[in-house]
Design a protein around this motif. Structure first.
Motif, PDB file in Angstrom:
ATOM      1  N   PHE A  13       2.065  -6.655  12.753  1.00 48.32           N
ATOM      2  CA  PHE A  13       1.599  -6.716  11.369  1.00 48.32           C
ATOM      3  C   PHE A  13       2.712  -6.770  10.323  1.00 48.32           C
ATOM      4  N   TYR A  45      -6.638  -4.940   5.874  1.00 47.78           N
ATOM      5  CA  TYR A  45      -5.293  -5.503   6.031  1.00 47.78           C
ATOM      6  C   TYR A  45      -5.293  -7.007   5.774  1.00 47.78           C
ATOM      7  N   ALA A  85      -1.417  -1.032   7.887  1.00 47.25           N
ATOM      8  CA  ALA A  85      -1.592  -1.552   9.245  1.00 47.25           C
ATOM      9  C   ALA A  85      -2.825  -0.908   9.873  1.00 47.25           C
ATOM     10  N   SER A 128       4.549  -3.629   5.424  1.00 43.25           N
ATOM     11  CA  SER A 128       3.295  -2.996   5.825  1.00 43.25           C
ATOM     12  C   SER A 128       3.353  -1.517   5.481  1.00 43.25           C
TER      13      SER A 128
END
Length: 618
Positions: free
Chosen positions: A82, A38, A54, A88
């Protein structure tokens, strides 16, 4: 002896610790590897890269477990941790879903919504929930022309077979504008008739479930408005059949077989058969009877439903079963969210006697007859109701707090690139209304933070002339910082000023801010996918709330669980707020998880909001 015991204990302790660490190691390594991936993707300078996944703990399964446990909580957690600065990606059983959050990204998606279609998720839902057969599914799948009036250049679908466009366009045309007044007037008439004939005294009677009571009032009225009185005359058990079907909705969505949820399957069959019986009756009456004007609306159904019948007849390939599945979808969309919104509005108003009093005063101001009249015969003006500041605030706040819409689209014809990110074609792009509605960086929580976003605050959308920012956004935000959609995509409701977004009944009075919020307040979706029936849903919700709280007094509304129904006691239990039924997550306004017991009595002559004695015990 003691030394031997401790030696064995240490040996087994060490072995147990090693086994425990060995068992936990795959989960820890999965999280570390996905977290590093990530961060690496986020920092990469590569152009048009796919949004990062994520981090998650369970290998192969991905984010499935937290989504099954509590999807709303999982989305909030992933977004807050995130997804604030970039899109994401989550993995659910091997399937990627791209999550879009944040004002700028959501607004960009809305502006480019022509590139997206909800066909994938809607078609899957139609097959699993509405029992759309293979013939109908193939027909819908073959339409790649899009939802806009201008078909996709690469599509070769015949104009009459553009089912996605015609479905959306017909709802937009026949559920707003000049048709809206006739529909809301008919709804008011049907609801007034049901309220007036209800056998209730002026004394509080037996306890009953509030949601069921409101459903029994509103559902038949809505069916009669859309399909005419002939529908329920042909299918008198349809309201109870649909309720059984709707109770099993979450199981049908997940594809449960008939032997596991026979009640939901059987109820759906009866609903579909009832719709086909109605269509057959219309065909027969068309040959034998000619009606005009309001009589045709009242008996044979609205212009909207009659147009849909003609529309489907021109589509080559649709059979009676497919059309019945489509009409069941219309009933689902037209009733469930409106009824549940009225329910939560009544609950929240009954909690606050002062607010209830003020709302009743606004309703009297919207009535076309004197305040001495019987509440059940009030001549309510839907257009005027939609200009009342507090009533609109309650409507907006109920949808902010209780609407859990999961908007899923795909880019059907090409990869979609935006701001350095790339989403491959046919991949799911999702926006969660609940995540936007709970954005603590934007929404105001009161002067001292005493109205957190997980609580109901009627004045959150209210703007007072002395302080135009005292209710809506945090001081660090102004509406100029929230990108505004072009006029084509704004909610140009007849009660709103599309430019300013302010709604007021009289000059100088408190106003309601609803314009320019498409990226943070989205109970009706956004972009070209904006719900075409939102105007009707709003006015019917306001009429439903107005009719119920002016016609009835509610007392001792109490949250009851299984222990209460069995007459058992669990000691001193703390009273708590009503739980939402998360099984319906993503479908709209969530119903309560359990029964809400209450007593009811008919009110006397309309006396406004004075001498109100109500309480909510939950």
């Amino acid at each position: 002896m003691d030394d031997l015991f401790y030696s064995m204990f240490d040996r087994y302790w060490e072995r147990g610790t090693i086994y425990l660490l060995a068992a936990f190691l795959p989960f820890l390594l999965t999280y570390l590897l996905t977290y590093l991936s990530y961060r690496t993707t986020l920092r990469s300078n590569k152009q048009e890269k796919k949004p990062p996944v994520a981090p998650y703990w369970i290998p192969f399964v991905g984010h499935l477990v937290p989504f099954l446990q509590n999807p709303a909580k999982a989305l909030l957690s992933i977004t807050n941790d995130f997804g604030k600065n970039a899109p994401s990606r989550v993995k659910i059983a091997g399937r990627d879903i791209y999550l879009i959050s944040g004002i700028s990204y959501i607004n960009f998606i809305w502006k480019n919504s022509e590139s997206f279609t909800p066909k994938t998720i809607q078609l899957a839902c139609m097959q699993t929930v509405l029992k759309l057969n293979k013939n109908g599914a193939d027909f819908c799948q073959s339409d790649d022309s899009g939802r806009t009036s201008r078909p996709n250049p690469t599509s070769h679908v015949e104009p009459n077979n553009r089912i996605w466009f015609h479905t959306h366009d017909s709802a937009a045309r026949f559920l707003s504008g000049s048709h809206l007044k006739r529909l809301t007037s008919h709804f008011h008439h049907c609801l007034e008739k049901r309220v007036g004939t209800l056998d209730l005294s002026h004394q509080f009677g037996e306890e009953t479930d509030l949601y069921t009571f409101i459903y029994d009032m509103l559902f038949p009225a809505q069916i009669e408005v859309l399909f005419g009185s002939s529908f329920l005359r042909l299918n008198p058990n349809f309201p109870s059949d649909f309720r059984d079907f709707h109770r099993g909705l979450s199981y049908l969505i997940q594809g449960y077989p008939r032997w596991l949820v026979p009640r939901a399957w059987d109820a759906r069959e009866r609903c579909l058969e009832g719709i086909k019986k109605y269509h057959a009756s219309l065909d027969k009456e068309t040959d034998e009877t000619t009606r005009d004007g309001d009589e045709k609306d009242f008996i044979d159904g609205s212009d909207y439903i009659r147009y849909r019948k003609q529309m489907h007849a021109k589509m080559k390939g649709l059979d009676a079963d497919s059309i019945a599945s489509s009409e069941l979808g219309v009933i689902w969309a037209a009733t469930s969210n409106m009824i549940t919104s009225v329910f939560w509005s009544v609950v929240e108003l009954t909690k606050d006697p002062y607010l209830l009093s003020k709302i009743r005063d606004e309703i009297i101001d919207s009535a076309s007859v004197s305040s001495d009249s019987n509440p059940s015969s009030l001549g309510l003006d839907a257009k005027k109701l939609a200009t009342q500041p507090l009533l609109q605030c309650v409507f907006a706040e109920v949808l902010r707090l209780y609407a859990y819409v999961f908007l899923v689209n795909t880019s059907e014809h090409r990869d979609f690139s935006f701001r350095g990110w790339m989403i491959p074609r046919d991949q799911m792009v999702a926006i969660s209304s609940h995540t936007a509605h709970m954005d603590t960086n934007v929404w105001n929580t009161g002067p001292t933070g005493n109205h957190p976003l997980h609580t109901f605050w009627a004045e959150r959308f209210l703007i007072r002339p002395s302080n135009r920012r005292n209710g809506l956004l945090k001081k660090s935000w102004t509406t100029s910082q929230i990108p505004t959609l072009s006029k084509d995509w704004q909610d140009e409701e007849h009660t709103e000023n599309a430019a300013s977004g302010f709604v007021s009944n009289t000059p100088g009075s408190p106003t309601v801010f609803l314009g320019g919020l498409s990226s943070i307040w989205m109970p009706f979706g956004g972009g070209h996918g904006l719900c075409p029936g939102r105007h009707l849903a709003k006015e019917e919700t306001l009429l439903g709330v107005a009719m119920l709280i002016t016609s009835f007094d509610f007392e001792s509304i109490e949250y009851r669980d299984m222990w209460d129904r069995l007459g058992l006691k669990r000691g001193n239990r703390e009273k708590k707020n009503l739980d939402l039924d998360m099984r319906y997550f993503g479908t709209g306004v969530l119903p309560p998880k359990k029964e809400v017991k209450f007593k009811i009595r008919r009110r006397g002559k309309m006396q406004g909001g004075d001498n109100v004695c109500h309480h909510l015990s939950i």
